[in-house]
Structures are given as structure tokens and as C-alpha cells.
Design an enzyme around this catalytic site. Structure first.
Site, PDB file in Angstrom:
ATOM      1  N   LYS A   1       1.836   1.828   7.400  1.00  0.00           N
ATOM      2  CA  LYS A   1       2.252   1.013   8.544  1.00  0.00           C
ATOM      3  C   LYS A   1       3.260   1.752   9.410  1.00  0.00           C
ATOM      4  O   LYS A   1       3.881   2.720   8.995  1.00  0.00           O
ATOM      5  CB  LYS A   1       2.852  -0.311   8.065  1.00  0.00           C
ATOM      6  CG  LYS A   1       1.833  -1.241   7.430  1.00  0.00           C
ATOM      7  CD  LYS A   1       0.699  -1.596   8.379  1.00  0.00           C
ATOM      8  CE  LYS A   1       1.134  -2.498   9.511  1.00  0.00           C
ATOM      9  NZ  LYS A   1       0.005  -2.822  10.431  1.00  0.00           N
TER      10      LYS A   1
ATOM     11  N   HIS B   1      -0.042   0.975  16.446  1.00  0.00           N
ATOM     12  CA  HIS B   1      -0.240  -0.204  17.305  1.00  0.00           C
ATOM     13  C   HIS B   1       0.880  -0.309  18.339  1.00  0.00           C
ATOM     14  O   HIS B   1       1.522  -1.347  18.500  1.00  0.00           O
ATOM     15  CB  HIS B   1      -0.338  -1.476  16.457  1.00  0.00           C
ATOM     16  CG  HIS B   1      -1.447  -1.454  15.459  1.00  0.00           C
ATOM     17  ND1 HIS B   1      -2.781  -1.583  15.802  1.00  0.00           N
ATOM     18  CD2 HIS B   1      -1.431  -1.303  14.106  1.00  0.00           C
ATOM     19  CE1 HIS B   1      -3.529  -1.520  14.715  1.00  0.00           C
ATOM     20  NE2 HIS B   1      -2.739  -1.352  13.674  1.00  0.00           N
TER      21      HIS B   1
ATOM     22  N   ALA C   1       0.509  -9.586   9.795  1.00  0.00           N
ATOM     23  CA  ALA C   1       0.209  -8.336  10.498  1.00  0.00           C
ATOM     24  C   ALA C   1      -0.256  -7.212   9.578  1.00  0.00           C
ATOM     25  O   ALA C   1      -0.657  -6.155  10.070  1.00  0.00           O
ATOM     26  CB  ALA C   1       1.439  -7.891  11.292  1.00  0.00           C
ATOM     27  N   ASN C   2      -0.182  -7.415   8.289  1.00  0.00           N
ATOM     28  CA  ASN C   2      -0.674  -6.379   7.365  1.00  0.00           C
ATOM     29  C   ASN C   2      -1.449  -7.045   6.223  1.00  0.00           C
ATOM     30  O   ASN C   2      -1.124  -6.906   5.058  1.00  0.00           O
ATOM     31  CB  ASN C   2       0.474  -5.518   6.830  1.00  0.00           C
ATOM     32  CG  ASN C   2       1.509  -6.318   6.045  1.00  0.00           C
ATOM     33  OD1 ASN C   2       1.768  -7.478   6.348  1.00  0.00           O
ATOM     34  ND2 ASN C   2       2.113  -5.710   5.037  1.00  0.00           N
TER      35      ASN C   2
ATOM     36  N   THR D   1     -16.275  -4.775  13.414  1.00  0.00           N
ATOM     37  CA  THR D   1     -16.167  -4.671  11.959  1.00  0.00           C
ATOM     38  C   THR D   1     -15.532  -5.904  11.350  1.00  0.00           C
ATOM     39  O   THR D   1     -16.036  -6.464  10.366  1.00  0.00           O
ATOM     40  CB  THR D   1     -15.350  -3.426  11.573  1.00  0.00           C
ATOM     41  OG1 THR D   1     -15.977  -2.259  12.132  1.00  0.00           O
ATOM     42  CG2 THR D   1     -15.273  -3.268  10.068  1.00  0.00           C
TER      43      THR D   1
ATOM     44  N   ASP E   1     -19.460 -12.740  21.186  1.00  0.00           N
ATOM     45  CA  ASP E   1     -19.098 -11.409  21.674  1.00  0.00           C
ATOM     46  C   ASP E   1     -19.701 -11.253  23.062  1.00  0.00           C
ATOM     47  O   ASP E   1     -20.628 -11.992  23.437  1.00  0.00           O
ATOM     48  CB  ASP E   1     -19.632 -10.313  20.728  1.00  0.00           C
ATOM     49  CG  ASP E   1     -18.851  -9.007  20.856  1.00  0.00           C
ATOM     50  OD1 ASP E   1     -18.914  -8.380  21.934  1.00  0.00           O
ATOM     51  OD2 ASP E   1     -18.159  -8.627  19.898  1.00  0.00           O
TER      52      ASP E   1
ATOM     53  N   ARG F   1       0.832  -1.195   0.000  1.00  0.00           N
ATOM     54  CA  ARG F   1       0.000   0.000   0.000  1.00  0.00           C
ATOM     55  C   ARG F   1       0.869   1.249   0.000  1.00  0.00           C
ATOM     56  O   ARG F   1       2.085   1.190   0.201  1.00  0.00           O
ATOM     57  CB  ARG F   1      -0.912   0.007   1.237  1.00  0.00           C
ATOM     58  CG  ARG F   1      -1.986  -1.049   1.219  1.00  0.00           C
ATOM     59  CD  ARG F   1      -2.711  -1.142   2.561  1.00  0.00           C
ATOM     60  NE  ARG F   1      -1.875  -1.759   3.589  1.00  0.00           N
ATOM     61  CZ  ARG F   1      -2.272  -1.979   4.853  1.00  0.00           C
ATOM     62  NH1 ARG F   1      -3.471  -1.597   5.237  1.00  0.00           N
ATOM     63  NH2 ARG F   1      -1.459  -2.557   5.721  1.00  0.00           N
TER      64      ARG F   1
ATOM     65  N   GLU G   1      -5.377   4.201  14.272  1.00  0.00           N
ATOM     66  CA  GLU G   1      -6.254   3.228  14.929  1.00  0.00           C
ATOM     67  C   GLU G   1      -6.896   3.745  16.203  1.00  0.00           C
ATOM     68  O   GLU G   1      -7.820   3.108  16.727  1.00  0.00           O
ATOM     69  CB  GLU G   1      -5.495   1.922  15.221  1.00  0.00           C
ATOM     70  CG  GLU G   1      -4.446   1.988  16.318  1.00  0.00           C
ATOM     71  CD  GLU G   1      -3.079   2.446  15.829  1.00  0.00           C
ATOM     72  OE1 GLU G   1      -2.126   2.361  16.620  1.00  0.00           O
ATOM     73  OE2 GLU G   1      -2.965   2.877  14.656  1.00  0.00           O
TER      74      GLU G   1
ATOM     75  N   SER H   1     -10.217  -2.752   8.593  1.00  0.00           N
ATOM     76  CA  SER H   1     -10.845  -3.870   9.289  1.00  0.00           C
ATOM     77  C   SER H   1     -11.833  -4.587   8.373  1.00  0.00           C
ATOM     78  O   SER H   1     -11.973  -5.817   8.417  1.00  0.00           O
ATOM     79  CB  SER H   1     -11.567  -3.382  10.552  1.00  0.00           C
ATOM     80  OG  SER H   1     -10.651  -2.866  11.497  1.00  0.00           O
TER      81      SER H   1
ATOM     82  N   TYR I   1      -0.704   4.023  10.980  1.00  0.00           N
ATOM     83  CA  TYR I   1      -1.040   2.984  11.961  1.00  0.00           C
ATOM     84  C   TYR I   1       0.206   2.710  12.787  1.00  0.00           C
ATOM     85  O   TYR I   1       1.283   2.460  12.235  1.00  0.00           O
ATOM     86  CB  TYR I   1      -1.482   1.696  11.263  1.00  0.00           C
ATOM     87  CG  TYR I   1      -2.810   1.780  10.564  1.00  0.00           C
ATOM     88  CD1 TYR I   1      -3.990   1.968  11.274  1.00  0.00           C
ATOM     89  CD2 TYR I   1      -2.903   1.649   9.181  1.00  0.00           C
ATOM     90  CE1 TYR I   1      -5.219   2.037  10.634  1.00  0.00           C
ATOM     91  CE2 TYR I   1      -4.117   1.715   8.531  1.00  0.00           C
ATOM     92  CZ  TYR I   1      -5.280   1.904   9.264  1.00  0.00           C
ATOM     93  OH  TYR I   1      -6.489   1.973   8.615  1.00  0.00           O
TER      94      TYR I   1
ATOM     95  N   ILE J   1     -10.871  -9.477  17.781  1.00  0.00           N
ATOM     96  CA  ILE J   1     -11.056  -8.723  19.021  1.00  0.00           C
ATOM     97  C   ILE J   1     -10.281  -7.404  18.955  1.00  0.00           C
ATOM     98  O   ILE J   1      -9.141  -7.377  18.508  1.00  0.00           O
ATOM     99  CB  ILE J   1     -10.560  -9.542  20.235  1.00  0.00           C
ATOM    100  CG1 ILE J   1     -11.289 -10.899  20.290  1.00  0.00           C
ATOM    101  CG2 ILE J   1     -10.755  -8.771  21.522  1.00  0.00           C
ATOM    102  CD1 ILE J   1     -12.785 -10.794  20.433  1.00  0.00           C
TER     103      ILE J   1
ATOM    104  N   VAL K   1      -3.623  -9.642  15.434  1.00  0.00           N
ATOM    105  CA  VAL K   1      -2.171  -9.768  15.607  1.00  0.00           C
ATOM    106  C   VAL K   1      -1.489  -8.415  15.780  1.00  0.00           C
ATOM    107  O   VAL K   1      -0.497  -8.292  16.516  1.00  0.00           O
ATOM    108  CB  VAL K   1      -1.559 -10.561  14.423  1.00  0.00           C
ATOM    109  CG1 VAL K   1      -1.820  -9.876  13.089  1.00  0.00           C
ATOM    110  CG2 VAL K   1      -0.063 -10.782  14.624  1.00  0.00           C
ATOM    111  N   ASP K   2      -1.992  -7.352  15.118  1.00  0.00           N
ATOM    112  CA  ASP K   2      -1.393  -6.024  15.257  1.00  0.00           C
ATOM    113  C   ASP K   2      -1.397  -5.538  16.699  1.00  0.00           C
ATOM    114  O   ASP K   2      -0.539  -4.745  17.101  1.00  0.00           O
ATOM    115  CB  ASP K   2      -2.145  -5.005  14.394  1.00  0.00           C
ATOM    116  CG  ASP K   2      -1.573  -4.906  12.986  1.00  0.00           C
ATOM    117  OD1 ASP K   2      -0.371  -5.171  12.822  1.00  0.00           O
ATOM    118  OD2 ASP K   2      -2.331  -4.579  12.066  1.00  0.00           O
TER     119      ASP K   2
END
Length: 366
Positions: free
Chosen positions: A75, A96, A299-300, A178, A198, A15, A118, A134, A94, A239, A269-270
Site C-alpha cells: 500500500k 492511487h 480501501a484495502n 475484473t 457498463d 499483506r 495500478e 481486483s 500501489y 469502476i 474507493v482507492d
């Protein structure tokens, strides 16, 4: 303002932080945009597109960082970029942080202004800059999960949607946000039997209302998770606790409940992952096996579909980039509460409570 768009150098991150359309909007307002040569190639945008939109094309990543007051990325910076980031420079991407102590320390040390996509949050609790990625990741989780159920990649050899006379696979989705909703939609479209867990009953009611009858909901607790792991062919972890580490809903001992060749796709995972055995992987080497269970923990994930992802991301980030460029980060964040929540680290000080909680630190280095 001088705005830089570097080429992403994380493994297989295809990206780019901004489309030519975004560059044009900034240029029209008198801002200077510096784009690293070939930054948009993998997303379908070449240097000529950016130049025509008003950008200055620079040959190297260090030139982009040096020329810019604000860096717009996709990222988090990786180690090669840490020394390129300057004091007071705005980095909008992003991050994280809660799952990456080394990155957190590096951004504190360089005294930059780190605004994380995020954690930008609207008054109703939605995360406008995280939502489109997401959506992509939730849909891709089913595509990849279905692929890794195939025998040549060590899955159990199951076609997720089944065929006449053969039952479909069973999908367990952890989280009705999402990611979870998009994963459930894709899995249901393939004909799989889907269960969504959930702890938020309003979200479960929403899923019940919009999904077909072969998507069912249950309250999330350890008992129900253990029950469903015994029969699930594909588990999707979706989650999210904004800015914080994801809780470990599946522990190592629970893997023994699962059938050999079952697949886990941990989209969380992020943020550290919601499975104890999760570790970040790349598109180059995306999966590994523990106790017979295939783990896909890239992770991406949206980086594999960069054309779609870059357009979707710029659609939502551009208004915030324009706001920062027009007003500076302090005025922009003072007037826009959603953007203010995106502030994570400011000139060496952590200003986002979940990051402090993740590492149990004081707010800044001594």
C-alpha cells in the site's frame, strides 16, 4: 541493488510486499534484500523463512528505508513514512495518487521515484499488477456485501442466495471489468439475481457469453442506474479509469431510491469511489450508514486475506522488481513500455497525466 521490504503499517494491512520465494530469486542474482522483522507474519511467512531465502532481517522500518535503494510495498506510504523516503529512492507499490493530494505532495517533495502498480499497463490495455488484487476484491465484495445485509450489522436482513420458496437477493454490479466480473461470478454462485452495467458493449457481450442466465447485462446510464437502485439489495462499485479519479455514478440523492438496509460495496474507493457518499474506511471500522443505506468502503479489502493476496501479488510483481533491480529504473522503463506507464512521480515531477488532471496542477512545484 539493495531492496527493502518494510512492514505495512496502514490500518489492518496484513499483506507484505514480497514472499520468501521472491527474496530467493533476488538473492540468487546477487541483490541484497532487507526485510523488516515480522513483516510477513500476518501473511504466513516468518523471519526464518526470509532469512533462509537470503534476506537480512532488520529490526525497524527506518532501518529498512535507510538501507535500501528500492522499496517494494503493498500500500501507499502513510504519513509516518513520508520522512523516511529518500531522494532518488525507488518506491514500487500501489499509490492511487489521484485520490490523495497529501500523499502526492509528499512524494513530490521528497524527490523519490514513484512507480505505481495500478498504472503499469500492457499494450492490450490490461493492468497486470492490479488484476490479481481486483480479482480478490471483486470476490470479497460479495462476501462482505452478503454479511452486511444481515440484520445484526444494520442490513435489511436478507440472505443473498434465498432459500426454496423465498426469492434470492438482487445484486447490481457497476462495471464489467475484473472487479465486476469476479463479483458477478461470486454472486451468481450464491444464486443471486445479478445485473451488470457498463458502457463498453464488448465487455457486456463477454459477460453474456461466460455467465449463467441469471446474470443479465444492460448499458450503463443514469436512467438504468436509477431504475435498478430501487430494487437492488446489494450494489458493487467496480469502476476504474486508469490512474484517474472514479466517476460518481451514484449521487447522494439517488440513495433515497434504495430500500432501507440495502448495501453498497464501493471497490473503487482507492480512486475516490464511484458513489458520492463514499469515504475510505478500514477493516477495524468498515461500514457506515447514510440515508438508511449501509456503505462498506474499505480501501484495502484484500488485506483481510493476506496469505492469498500476498502470493497473488508477488506472482505478478516479481518480474518487474527483478527488471528494476537488474537494470535500474531508467533503463528498465526505457526498454519496457508497460513498466514505463507505471511511472507516476519522478524526482518531484508528475509524469502521469491523470494525476495532473485530478489536481489541475502544473507538472512540478515551483
Amino acid at each position: 541493488m539493495k531492496i527493502g521490504i518494510p512492514k505495512e503499517i496502514k490500518n489492518n494491512e496484513n499483506r507484505v510486499g514480497m514472499t520468501p520465494a521472491g527474496v530467493l530469486e533476488l538473492s540468487k542474482k546477487g541483490h541484497e534484500v532487507f526485510v523488516q522483522s515480522t513483516a510477513g507474519d500476518c501473511s504466513g511467512f516468518d523471519d526464518k523463512d526470509y532469512h533462509a531465502a537470503g534476506a537480512t532481517i532488520l529490526p525497524s522500518i527506518d532501518r529498512v528505508y535507510e538501507a535500501s535503494e528500492m522499496i517494494v510495498k503493498v500500500k501507499e506510504p502513510i504519513e509516518q513514512e513520508y520522512s523516511l523516503i529518500k531522494e532518488n529512492q525507488i518506491v514500487f507499490t500501489y499509490f492511487h495518487f489521484a485520490s490523495n493530494q497529501n500523499l502526492t505532495e509528499a512524494m513530490m517533495n521528497n524527490k523519490s521515484v514513484c512507480i505505481a502498480y495500478e498504472t503499469v499497463e500492457d499494450d492490450d490495455g490490461t493492468l497486470p499488477l492490479l488484476t490479481p488484487m481486483s480479482e480478490v476484491a471483486g470476490r470479497m465484495a460479495i462476501q462482505q456485501g452478503a454479511k452486511y445485509l444481515e440484520k445484526p450489522v444494520k442490513g435489511k436482513g436478507l440472505l443473498l442466495g434465498g432459500v426454496p420458496g423465498v426469492p434470492p437477493g438482487k445484486v447490481l454490479v457497476l462495471g464489467a471489468g475484473t472487479v465486476g466480473i469476479q463479483a458477478a461470478k461470486m454472486a451468481a454462485g450464491l444464486g443471486a439475481q445479478v445485473t451488470v452495467l457498463d458502457v463498453n458493449m464488448n465487455k457486456l457481450r463477454y459477460v453474456n457469453d461466460i455467465m449463467p442466465s441469471h446474470v443479465v447485462t444492460e448499458f450503463s446510464n443514469e436512467y438504468n442506474i436509477r431504475k435498478h437502485l430501487q430494487t437492488s439489495d446489494l450494489v458493487v462499485g467496480g469502476i476504474l479509469i486508469t490512474g484517474a479519479k472514479a466517476p460518481k455514478l451514484i449521487t447522494r440523492d439517488m440513495l433515497k431510491l434504495m430500500q432501507p438496509g440495502a448495501v453498497i460495496v464501493d471497490v473503487a474507493v482507492d480512486q475516490g469511489g464511484c458513489v458520492e457518499t463514499t469515504r475510505p474506511t478500514t477493516h477495524e471500522d468498515p461500514a457506515y450508514i447514510i440515508d438508511g443505506v449501509v456503505h462498506y468502503c474499505v480501501a484495502n479489502m484484500p488485506g483481510a486475506v493476506p496469505y492469498t493476496s500476498t502470493l497473488a501479488l508477488t506472482n505478478v510483481t516479481l518480474p518487474y522488481v527483478l527488471n528494476l533491480a537488474e537494470n535500474g529504473w531508467e533503463n528498465a522503463c526505457e526498454k519496457n513500455n508497460s513498466l514505463a506507464k507505471g511511472l507516476n512521480i519522478v524526482k518531484g515531477t508528475i509524469v502521469c497525466e491523470p494525476i495532473l488532471a485530478a489536481f489541475d496542477w502544473n507538472k512540478s512545484f515551483a
